[in-house]
Design an enzyme around this catalytic site. Structure first.
Site, PDB file in Angstrom:
ATOM      1  N   ASN A   1       0.724  -1.372  -0.293  1.00 48.63           N
ATOM      2  CA  ASN A   1       0.181  -0.399   0.529  1.00 48.63           C
ATOM      3  C   ASN A   1       1.423   1.274  -0.236  1.00 48.63           C
ATOM      4  OD1 ASN A   1      -2.015   2.060   0.851  1.00 48.63           O
ATOM      5  ND2 ASN A   1      -2.222   1.431   2.603  1.00 48.63           N
ATOM      6  N   TRP A   2       1.097   1.819  -1.171  1.00 51.56           N
ATOM      7  CA  TRP A   2       1.831   3.217  -1.053  1.00 51.56           C
ATOM      8  C   TRP A   2       1.644   4.455  -0.524  1.00 51.56           C
ATOM      9  CZ3 TRP A   2       4.584   3.364  -6.611  1.00 51.56           C
ATOM     10  CH2 TRP A   2       5.291   2.091  -6.700  1.00 51.56           C
ATOM     11  N   LYS A   3      -0.104   4.024  -0.740  1.00 54.86           N
ATOM     12  CA  LYS A   3      -0.573   5.872   0.397  1.00 54.86           C
ATOM     13  C   LYS A   3      -0.470   6.827  -0.709  1.00 54.86           C
ATOM     14  CE  LYS A   3       0.258   3.142   4.588  1.00 54.86           C
ATOM     15  NZ  LYS A   3      -0.192   3.617   6.257  1.00 54.86           N
TER      16      LYS A   3
ATOM     17  N   HIS B   1      -9.385   1.099   5.203  1.00 54.17           N
ATOM     18  CA  HIS B   1      -7.815   1.781   5.635  1.00 54.17           C
ATOM     19  C   HIS B   1      -7.920   2.405   7.104  1.00 54.17           C
ATOM     20  CE1 HIS B   1      -3.828   2.321   6.745  1.00 54.17           C
ATOM     21  NE2 HIS B   1      -3.195   1.468   5.999  1.00 54.17           N
TER      22      HIS B   1
ATOM     23  N   GLU C   1      -6.297   4.660   8.175  1.00 49.98           N
ATOM     24  CA  GLU C   1      -6.573   5.772   7.580  1.00 49.98           C
ATOM     25  C   GLU C   1      -7.724   6.433   7.494  1.00 49.98           C
ATOM     26  OE1 GLU C   1      -2.775   5.301   6.088  1.00 49.98           O
ATOM     27  OE2 GLU C   1      -1.489   5.037   7.832  1.00 49.98           O
TER      28      GLU C   1
ATOM     29  N   GLU D   1      -4.692  -5.224  11.041  1.00 54.01           N
ATOM     30  CA  GLU D   1      -3.888  -4.334  11.275  1.00 54.01           C
ATOM     31  C   GLU D   1      -4.136  -3.351  12.238  1.00 54.01           C
ATOM     32  OE1 GLU D   1      -1.915  -2.818   6.865  1.00 54.01           O
ATOM     33  OE2 GLU D   1      -3.710  -1.323   7.625  1.00 54.01           O
TER      34      GLU D   1
ATOM     35  N   GLY E   1       2.945   2.177  10.778  1.00 48.45           N
ATOM     36  CA  GLY E   1       3.925   3.068  10.199  1.00 48.45           C
ATOM     37  C   GLY E   1       4.887   3.291  11.863  1.00 48.45           C
TER      38      GLY E   1
ATOM     39  N   SER F   1       3.951  -2.196  10.377  1.00 46.00           N
ATOM     40  CA  SER F   1       5.311  -2.787  10.401  1.00 46.00           C
ATOM     41  C   SER F   1       6.237  -3.792   9.953  1.00 46.00           C
ATOM     42  CB  SER F   1       5.415  -1.667  11.741  1.00 46.00           C
ATOM     43  OG  SER F   1       5.102  -0.844  12.509  1.00 46.00           O
TER      44      SER F   1
ATOM     45  N   GLY G   1       3.327  -1.103   4.390  1.00 44.68           N
ATOM     46  CA  GLY G   1       3.116   0.148   4.056  1.00 44.68           C
ATOM     47  C   GLY G   1       4.279   0.605   3.368  1.00 44.68           C
ATOM     48  N   GLY G   2       4.719   1.015   4.682  1.00 49.20           N
ATOM     49  CA  GLY G   2       6.390   1.467   4.194  1.00 49.20           C
ATOM     50  C   GLY G   2       7.223   1.215   3.465  1.00 49.20           C
TER      51      GLY G   2
HETATM   52  P1  PGA Z   1       3.410   0.316   7.095  1.00 48.17           P
HETATM   53  O1  PGA Z   1       1.618   0.659   6.876  1.00 48.17           O
HETATM   54  O2  PGA Z   1       3.777  -1.396   6.580  1.00 48.17           O
HETATM   55  O3  PGA Z   1       3.799   1.324   7.087  1.00 48.17           O
HETATM   56  O4  PGA Z   1       2.899  -0.268   8.726  1.00 48.17           O
HETATM   57  C1  PGA Z   1       0.681  -1.202   6.608  1.00 48.17           C
HETATM   58  C2  PGA Z   1      -0.538  -0.052   6.401  1.00 48.17           C
HETATM   59  O5  PGA Z   1      -0.732   0.842   6.481  1.00 48.17           O
HETATM   60  O6  PGA Z   1      -1.035  -0.916   5.306  1.00 48.17           O
END
Ligand code: PGA
Length: 248
Positions: free
Chosen positions: A9-11, A91, A93, A161, A167, A207, A228-229
């Site tokens: 997920n590149w957000k 998600h 967010e 999640e 993050g 993470s 994500g990251g």
């Molecule tokens: P992260 O994000 O790997 O940067 O913790 C995961 C996500 O929000 O899907």
């Protein structure tokens, strides 16, 4: 057997220049033993789908309707037309930044399934909810509220999640991950029957890094990760894909 899935997920990250990460990733994994999916921002779905080779491309959100007067929004069928085969929904967010309710996430997931795409529905507790020992109640409510009827192993993936792990570099213990994944599996089997319940893939997200992926992938009912990251570069994501292939 559930085919494992490494999803990125590149957000809100990535420009045309980032497409080179996809070409590198594709070159590293011409025929992976697991599915690989990258969800870039909507602006990159079409070029990404044209350059990603065996890597599937997905989106991070969609509208509930198929088309109409909804300025700024994109429908599931439009994402499919652009080259997406999956959509991340609910998600944390989006639940937080845009006040998305269970009903809204469920309606979005239904539209994704109706468009013939894979809905990746995210659930997860806050730290306060975990500390209050409400984790399973919260997850149970989110599963009931945000997954539409008619789900199958072909149109649904569930991503666990924990909000406090996203993050932050903090990861639940392997026992905590296993407890929630077993619980999600049981809930899916109860609602959709054993056959369907057992066929839905369950991803862990929060993470996930090259250094912890193998341990997480060894946990029961973990069928992959939503990253994500560490999905932003091929250098970070490729070792995660390899760890998942080794667990396949
Ligand atoms: P992260 O994000 O790997 O940067 O913790 C995961 C996500 O929000 O899907």
């Amino acid at each position: 057997m559930r085919r494992k899935l490494a999803a990125g997920n590149w957000k809100m990250n990535g420009t045309q220049a980032s497409l080179s990460e996809l070409t590198t990733l594709a070159a590293h994994h011409p025929s992976a033993a697991c599915d690989i999916l990258i969800c870039p921002p909507a602006t990159l779905i079409t070029p990404a789908s044209q350059t990603a080779g065996p890597i599937a491309i997905g989106a991070q959100d969609c509208h509930t309707a198929d088309k109409g007067a909804h300025t700024g929004d994109i429908s599931a069928s439009m994402l499919k037309d652009a080259g997406a085969s999956a959509v991340i929904l609910g998600h944390s967010e989006r639940r937080e930044d845009h006040g998305e309710s269970e009903d809204l996430v469920r309606a979005k997931a239904r539209s994704v399934m109706e468009a013939g795409l894979l809905a990746i529905v995210c659930v997860g507790e806050s730290l306060a909810e975990r500390d209050a020992q409400n984790t399973l109640d919260i997850i149970g409510g989110q599963l009931a509220g945000s997954i539409p009827d008619g789900a199958t192993g072909h149109n649904l993936v569930v991503a666990y999640e924990p909000i406090w792990a996203i993050g932050t570099g903090k990861v639940p213990t392997l026992d905590q991950i296993g407890e929630v994944h077993d619980f999600i599996r049981a809930r899916l089997e109860r609602r959709f029957g054993q056959g369907v319940g057992r066929s839905v893939r369950l991803l862990y997200g929060g993470s996930v890094k090259p250094g912890n992926a193998a341990d997480i992938f060894a946990v029961s009912n973990v069928d992959g990760a939503l990253v994500g990251g560490a999905s932003l570069t091929a250098a970070d994501f490729s070792p995660i894909v390899r760890a998942l292939e080794a667990a396949s």
